[in-house]
Write an enzyme that holds these catalytic residues in place. Structure first.
Site, PDB file in Angstrom:
ATOM      1  N   ASP A  61       0.852  -1.186   0.000  1.00 38.58           N
ATOM      2  CA  ASP A  61       0.000   0.000   0.000  1.00 38.58           C
ATOM      3  C   ASP A  61       0.894   1.244   0.000  1.00 38.58           C
ATOM      4  O   ASP A  61       1.848   1.310   0.785  1.00 38.58           O
ATOM      5  CB  ASP A  61      -0.846  -0.040   1.292  1.00 38.58           C
ATOM      6  N   THR A 136      -5.050  14.502 -13.604  1.00 36.45           N
ATOM      7  CA  THR A 136      -6.147  14.440 -14.567  1.00 36.45           C
ATOM      8  C   THR A 136      -6.610  15.836 -14.993  1.00 36.45           C
ATOM      9  O   THR A 136      -6.433  16.816 -14.251  1.00 36.45           O
ATOM     10  CB  THR A 136      -7.332  13.677 -13.919  1.00 36.45           C
ATOM     11  N   ASP A 137      -7.267  15.891 -16.156  1.00 36.63           N
ATOM     12  CA  ASP A 137      -7.875  17.158 -16.589  1.00 36.63           C
ATOM     13  C   ASP A 137      -9.104  17.510 -15.744  1.00 36.63           C
ATOM     14  O   ASP A 137      -9.568  18.653 -15.745  1.00 36.63           O
ATOM     15  CB  ASP A 137      -8.250  17.108 -18.080  1.00 36.63           C
ATOM     16  N   GLU A 138      -9.627  16.512 -14.999  1.00 34.91           N
ATOM     17  CA  GLU A 138     -10.872  16.762 -14.252  1.00 34.91           C
ATOM     18  C   GLU A 138     -10.689  17.765 -13.123  1.00 34.91           C
ATOM     19  O   GLU A 138     -11.665  18.287 -12.590  1.00 34.91           O
ATOM     20  CB  GLU A 138     -11.440  15.447 -13.711  1.00 34.91           C
ATOM     21  N   TYR A 162     -13.829  12.346  -6.806  1.00 39.21           N
ATOM     22  CA  TYR A 162     -12.592  11.882  -7.466  1.00 39.21           C
ATOM     23  C   TYR A 162     -11.733  13.080  -7.873  1.00 39.21           C
ATOM     24  O   TYR A 162     -10.548  13.165  -7.540  1.00 39.21           O
ATOM     25  CB  TYR A 162     -12.926  11.021  -8.698  1.00 39.21           C
ATOM     26  N   LYS A 166      -8.010  14.310  -6.493  1.00 41.36           N
ATOM     27  CA  LYS A 166      -6.830  14.471  -7.356  1.00 41.36           C
ATOM     28  C   LYS A 166      -6.307  15.912  -7.263  1.00 41.36           C
ATOM     29  O   LYS A 166      -5.093  16.138  -7.229  1.00 41.36           O
ATOM     30  CB  LYS A 166      -7.166  14.122  -8.815  1.00 41.36           C
ATOM     31  N   ASN A 191      -8.854  11.741 -20.971  1.00 42.11           N
ATOM     32  CA  ASN A 191      -9.288  10.331 -20.942  1.00 42.11           C
ATOM     33  C   ASN A 191      -8.405   9.429 -21.791  1.00 42.11           C
ATOM     34  O   ASN A 191      -8.227   9.674 -22.985  1.00 42.11           O
ATOM     35  CB  ASN A 191     -10.717  10.222 -21.492  1.00 42.11           C
ATOM     36  N   ASN A 192      -7.907   8.381 -21.167  1.00 39.36           N
ATOM     37  CA  ASN A 192      -7.104   7.370 -21.874  1.00 39.36           C
ATOM     38  C   ASN A 192      -7.987   6.212 -22.332  1.00 39.36           C
ATOM     39  O   ASN A 192      -9.000   5.908 -21.700  1.00 39.36           O
ATOM     40  CB  ASN A 192      -6.053   6.785 -20.931  1.00 39.36           C
ATOM     41  N   PRO A 217     -25.110   1.320 -22.079  1.00 37.32           N
ATOM     42  CA  PRO A 217     -25.767   2.378 -21.292  1.00 37.32           C
ATOM     43  C   PRO A 217     -25.140   3.753 -21.500  1.00 37.32           C
ATOM     44  O   PRO A 217     -24.027   4.015 -21.064  1.00 37.32           O
ATOM     45  CB  PRO A 217     -25.566   1.902 -19.842  1.00 37.32           C
ATOM     46  N   PRO A 293     -24.774  12.036 -11.693  1.00 42.39           N
ATOM     47  CA  PRO A 293     -24.992  13.298 -10.972  1.00 42.39           C
ATOM     48  C   PRO A 293     -23.791  14.229 -11.127  1.00 42.39           C
ATOM     49  O   PRO A 293     -22.642  13.785 -11.022  1.00 42.39           O
ATOM     50  CB  PRO A 293     -25.127  12.864  -9.504  1.00 42.39           C
TER      51      PRO A 293
HETATM   52  P1  NAD Z   1      -6.637   2.144 -12.418  1.00 45.72           P
HETATM   53  O1  NAD Z   1      -7.822   2.287 -11.523  1.00 45.72           O
HETATM   54  O2  NAD Z   1      -6.722   1.268 -13.613  1.00 45.72           O
HETATM   55  O3  NAD Z   1      -5.380   1.629 -11.569  1.00 45.72           O
HETATM   56  C1  NAD Z   1      -5.075   2.127 -10.300  1.00 45.72           C
HETATM   57  C2  NAD Z   1      -4.015   1.206  -9.692  1.00 45.72           C
HETATM   58  O4  NAD Z   1      -3.656   1.711  -8.410  1.00 45.72           O
HETATM   59  C3  NAD Z   1      -4.516  -0.245  -9.476  1.00 45.72           C
HETATM   60  O5  NAD Z   1      -3.540  -1.155  -9.927  1.00 45.72           O
HETATM   61  C4  NAD Z   1      -4.684  -0.325  -7.957  1.00 45.72           C
HETATM   62  O6  NAD Z   1      -4.482  -1.633  -7.448  1.00 45.72           O
HETATM   63  C5  NAD Z   1      -3.600   0.638  -7.483  1.00 45.72           C
HETATM   64  N1  NAD Z   1      -3.867   1.161  -6.133  1.00 45.72           N
HETATM   65  C6  NAD Z   1      -5.023   1.695  -5.664  1.00 45.72           C
HETATM   66  N2  NAD Z   1      -4.881   2.059  -4.379  1.00 45.72           N
HETATM   67  C7  NAD Z   1      -3.607   1.763  -4.027  1.00 45.72           C
HETATM   68  C8  NAD Z   1      -2.849   1.910  -2.822  1.00 45.72           C
HETATM   69  N3  NAD Z   1      -3.391   2.440  -1.720  1.00 45.72           N
HETATM   70  N4  NAD Z   1      -1.556   1.518  -2.821  1.00 45.72           N
HETATM   71  C9  NAD Z   1      -0.993   0.965  -3.932  1.00 45.72           C
HETATM   72  N5  NAD Z   1      -1.671   0.784  -5.096  1.00 45.72           N
HETATM   73  C10 NAD Z   1      -2.956   1.181  -5.137  1.00 45.72           C
HETATM   74  O7  NAD Z   1      -6.234   3.629 -12.806  1.00 45.72           O
HETATM   75  P2  NAD Z   1      -5.715   4.207 -14.196  1.00 45.72           P
HETATM   76  O8  NAD Z   1      -6.868   4.475 -15.076  1.00 45.72           O
HETATM   77  O9  NAD Z   1      -4.600   3.380 -14.665  1.00 45.72           O
HETATM   78  O10 NAD Z   1      -5.171   5.621 -13.689  1.00 45.72           O
HETATM   79  C11 NAD Z   1      -3.846   5.745 -13.188  1.00 45.72           C
HETATM   80  C12 NAD Z   1      -3.604   7.168 -12.760  1.00 45.72           C
HETATM   81  O11 NAD Z   1      -3.809   8.042 -13.863  1.00 45.72           O
HETATM   82  C13 NAD Z   1      -4.541   7.665 -11.663  1.00 45.72           C
HETATM   83  O12 NAD Z   1      -3.813   8.479 -10.793  1.00 45.72           O
HETATM   84  C14 NAD Z   1      -5.588   8.475 -12.410  1.00 45.72           C
HETATM   85  O13 NAD Z   1      -6.105   9.489 -11.589  1.00 45.72           O
HETATM   86  C15 NAD Z   1      -4.759   9.037 -13.529  1.00 45.72           C
HETATM   87  N6  NAD Z   1      -5.461   9.354 -14.783  1.00 45.72           N
HETATM   88  C16 NAD Z   1      -6.237   8.402 -15.386  1.00 45.72           C
HETATM   89  C17 NAD Z   1      -6.841   8.685 -16.605  1.00 45.72           C
HETATM   90  C18 NAD Z   1      -7.691   7.678 -17.333  1.00 45.72           C
HETATM   91  O14 NAD Z   1      -8.315   7.999 -18.336  1.00 45.72           O
HETATM   92  N7  NAD Z   1      -7.753   6.419 -16.897  1.00 45.72           N
HETATM   93  C19 NAD Z   1      -6.661   9.943 -17.190  1.00 45.72           C
HETATM   94  C20 NAD Z   1      -5.873  10.906 -16.529  1.00 45.72           C
HETATM   95  C21 NAD Z   1      -5.274  10.579 -15.337  1.00 45.72           C
HETATM   96  O1  DAU Z   2     -10.636  12.938 -17.936  1.00 44.26           O
HETATM   97  C1  DAU Z   2      -9.730  12.063 -17.333  1.00 44.26           C
HETATM   98  C2  DAU Z   2     -10.495  11.064 -16.517  1.00 44.26           C
HETATM   99  O2  DAU Z   2     -11.118  10.178 -17.445  1.00 44.26           O
HETATM  100  C3  DAU Z   2      -9.636  10.277 -15.541  1.00 44.26           C
HETATM  101  O3  DAU Z   2      -9.085  11.155 -14.602  1.00 44.26           O
HETATM  102  C4  DAU Z   2     -10.460   9.202 -14.829  1.00 44.26           C
HETATM  103  O4  DAU Z   2      -9.627   8.403 -14.016  1.00 44.26           O
HETATM  104  C5  DAU Z   2     -11.103   8.325 -15.889  1.00 44.26           C
HETATM  105  O5  DAU Z   2     -11.957   7.387 -15.268  1.00 44.26           O
HETATM  106  C6  DAU Z   2     -11.897   9.167 -16.882  1.00 44.26           C
HETATM  107  O6  DAU Z   2     -13.062   9.749 -16.235  1.00 44.26           O
HETATM  108  P1  DAU Z   2     -14.483   9.810 -16.992  1.00 44.26           P
HETATM  109  O7  DAU Z   2     -15.535   9.932 -15.987  1.00 44.26           O
HETATM  110  O8  DAU Z   2     -14.448  10.816 -18.091  1.00 44.26           O
HETATM  111  O9  DAU Z   2     -14.453   8.345 -17.693  1.00 44.26           O
HETATM  112  P2  DAU Z   2     -15.593   7.239 -17.890  1.00 44.26           P
HETATM  113  O10 DAU Z   2     -15.015   6.199 -18.801  1.00 44.26           O
HETATM  114  O11 DAU Z   2     -16.159   6.781 -16.605  1.00 44.26           O
HETATM  115  O12 DAU Z   2     -16.722   8.033 -18.680  1.00 44.26           O
HETATM  116  C7  DAU Z   2     -16.448   8.652 -19.911  1.00 44.26           C
HETATM  117  C8  DAU Z   2     -17.723   9.330 -20.369  1.00 44.26           C
HETATM  118  O13 DAU Z   2     -18.690   8.315 -20.692  1.00 44.26           O
HETATM  119  C9  DAU Z   2     -18.367  10.191 -19.306  1.00 44.26           C
HETATM  120  O14 DAU Z   2     -18.962  11.330 -19.928  1.00 44.26           O
HETATM  121  C10 DAU Z   2     -19.438   9.296 -18.707  1.00 44.26           C
HETATM  122  C11 DAU Z   2     -19.875   8.456 -19.897  1.00 44.26           C
HETATM  123  N1  DAU Z   2     -20.357   7.089 -19.581  1.00 44.26           N
HETATM  124  C12 DAU Z   2     -19.549   6.308 -18.810  1.00 44.26           C
HETATM  125  C13 DAU Z   2     -19.942   5.022 -18.483  1.00 44.26           C
HETATM  126  C14 DAU Z   2     -19.074   4.139 -17.610  1.00 44.26           C
HETATM  127  C15 DAU Z   2     -21.553   6.622 -20.091  1.00 44.26           C
HETATM  128  O15 DAU Z   2     -22.272   7.349 -20.813  1.00 44.26           O
HETATM  129  N2  DAU Z   2     -21.937   5.349 -19.774  1.00 44.26           N
HETATM  130  C16 DAU Z   2     -21.200   4.539 -18.972  1.00 44.26           C
HETATM  131  O16 DAU Z   2     -21.635   3.383 -18.698  1.00 44.26           O
END
Ligand code: NAD
Ligand code: DAU
Length: 359
Positions: A61, A136-138, A162, A166, A191-192, A217, A293
């Protein structure tokens, strides 16, 4: 000089892609990968690494400060790449507490470990110490249709627990640079999508549901806009910042791809239709459900800073990236089946979608 990395959260989506990326571009780099293996992390994401002998996995952790300190000393870590987080907005609406504990407390304790071992004890013999924080951009909130894209100077206005967690962690990282002189950089990315993404997020969820004939959905009217980036481009941008970024700076990263959600989902449906798979036409599975929400309407990133200063820009275009991603999920059904059988996936689907009138 070859860096010795501590990657946190390296068994998650972006972290595991980053480990693979580094092993391809810099195979001699020693990687210590610390991950708690929450529901979002899996060793399945780290199978068949290119240079397994240079990857050392530690199940721990980030909040275990003494274990982190020991790793920094023992492995002479000079670079922390901090991905570990709770990352799903919808989960932060169901239960914000884990987000505060991991994203805020966890980042704080990691910073404390770095401060103690690097700055106080000076226990690591390196001239290239760096704490790189993935954000993140959020943190910037939401944009109206005509607003300019987010810049690094845009005021923070996080809207979900969230995003707020961040934003807090970004501020802590910045303060450790300003107050203690800890060498840091921060990246804020959009978003990745791509391989190994947990199927709770939009793109892998839609691919999985379409492949299995379940509803797709769409929250609200589906006209929300995200700035989609192929995960390998994100990994390249992070490595570029670590190698060339200026101490104390933050850099925006984005894909310059901003179609509304409904277009992304329809494109996935078309790709699957062309493959002649069952459940055609896949668009018939699209179901509009109750909105998230406080749903942020639009994100867009201005990436001039990283482009002008460090020469980075995305390499993958969205159309090809989506095709490659769909192909990856079709070719990796073993991975997908293992992930959705693990831990609480079915329970999460029930919790998140039943209340929206679609499970
Ligand atoms: P993810 O949820 O896929 O992975 C998160 C990882 O962190 C997991 O492997 C989990 O086991 C580990 N983790 C969680 N709590 C922990 C702890 N207390 N100690 C050690 N490990 C722990 O997340 P992701 O989508 O790969 O995102 C990675 C990072 O990038 C995050 O910081 C997220 O905010 C940021 N980010 C994500 C996106 C996106 O689109 N996914 C975009 C911009 C930034
Ligand atoms: O912008 C960067 C962020 O992108 C990261 O920081 C977050 O870790 C990552 O989860 C992501 O956040 P979003 O909320 O944008 O991603 P998500 O895939 O959950 O949703 C993308 C868009 O799709 C959002 O407008 C919500 C919508 N959505 C999502 C889900 C899961 C739907 O319409 N239906 C769904 O079932």
């Amino acid at each position: 000089m070859t860096r010795k990395l501590l990657v946190t959260g390296g068994a998650g989506f972006i972290g595991s892609n980053f480990v693979r990326y580094i092993q391809n571009v810099s195979p001699e780099t020693q990687i210590t990968n610390l991950d708690l293996l929450t529901y979002a992390g899996s060793l399945e994401n780290l199978r068949d690494l290119p240079v397994p002998q240079n990857h050392h996995f530690v199940h721990a952790d980030i909040r275990d400060q003494s274990q982190v300190e020991n790793l920094l000393r023992q492995n002479q870590i000079d670079t922390i790449v901090h991905f570990a987080a709770e990352s799903h907005v919808d989960r932060s609406l169901q239960g914000p507490s884990a987000f505060i504990q991991t994203n805020i407390d966890g980042t704080f304790l990691l910073l404390e470990a770095a401060r103690k071992v690097w700055l106080e004890e000076k226990a690591v013999d390196s001239t290239i110490i760096r704490f790189h924080h993935i954000s993140t951009d959020e943190v910037y909130g939401t944009l109206a249709p005509e607003d300019p894209a987010f810049e690094e100077t845009t005021p923070y206005a996080p809207n979900s627990p969230y995003a707020a967690s961040k934003a807090s962690s970004d501020h802590l990282v910045r303060s450790y640079n300003h107050s203690f002189g800890l060498p840091v950089t921060i990246s804020n990315c959009s978003n990745n999508y791509g391989p190994y993404q947990f199927p709770e997020k939009l793109i892998p969820l839609m691919i999985l549901n379409a492949l299995t004939g379940r509803p797709l959905p769409i929250y609200g009217d589906g006209m929300q806009i995200r700035d989609w980036l192929y995960v390998e481009d994100h990994c390249e941008a992070i490595w570029t910042i670590i190698e060339k970024g200026r101490d104390g700076e933050s850099y925006n990263i984005g894909g310059e791809n901003q179609p509304p959600n409904i277009e992304i989902v329809k494109t996935i449906c078309q790709i699957l239709d062309e493959k002649g798979l069952q459940n055609r036409p896949h668009e018939q599975l699209i179901t509009y459900v109750q909105d998230r929400p406080g749903h942020d309407r639009r994100y867009a990133m201005n990436i001039n800073k990283i482009h002008n200063e460090l020469g980075w820009q995305p390499k993958h275009d969205l159309a090809q990236g989506l095709r490659d991603t769909v192909d990856w999920y079709i070719e990796n059904t073993d991975w997908l089946n293992a992930i959705i059988k693990e831990k609480d996936y079915q329970q999460w689907v029930q919790i998140n979608y039943q209340q929206r009138g679609n499970a």
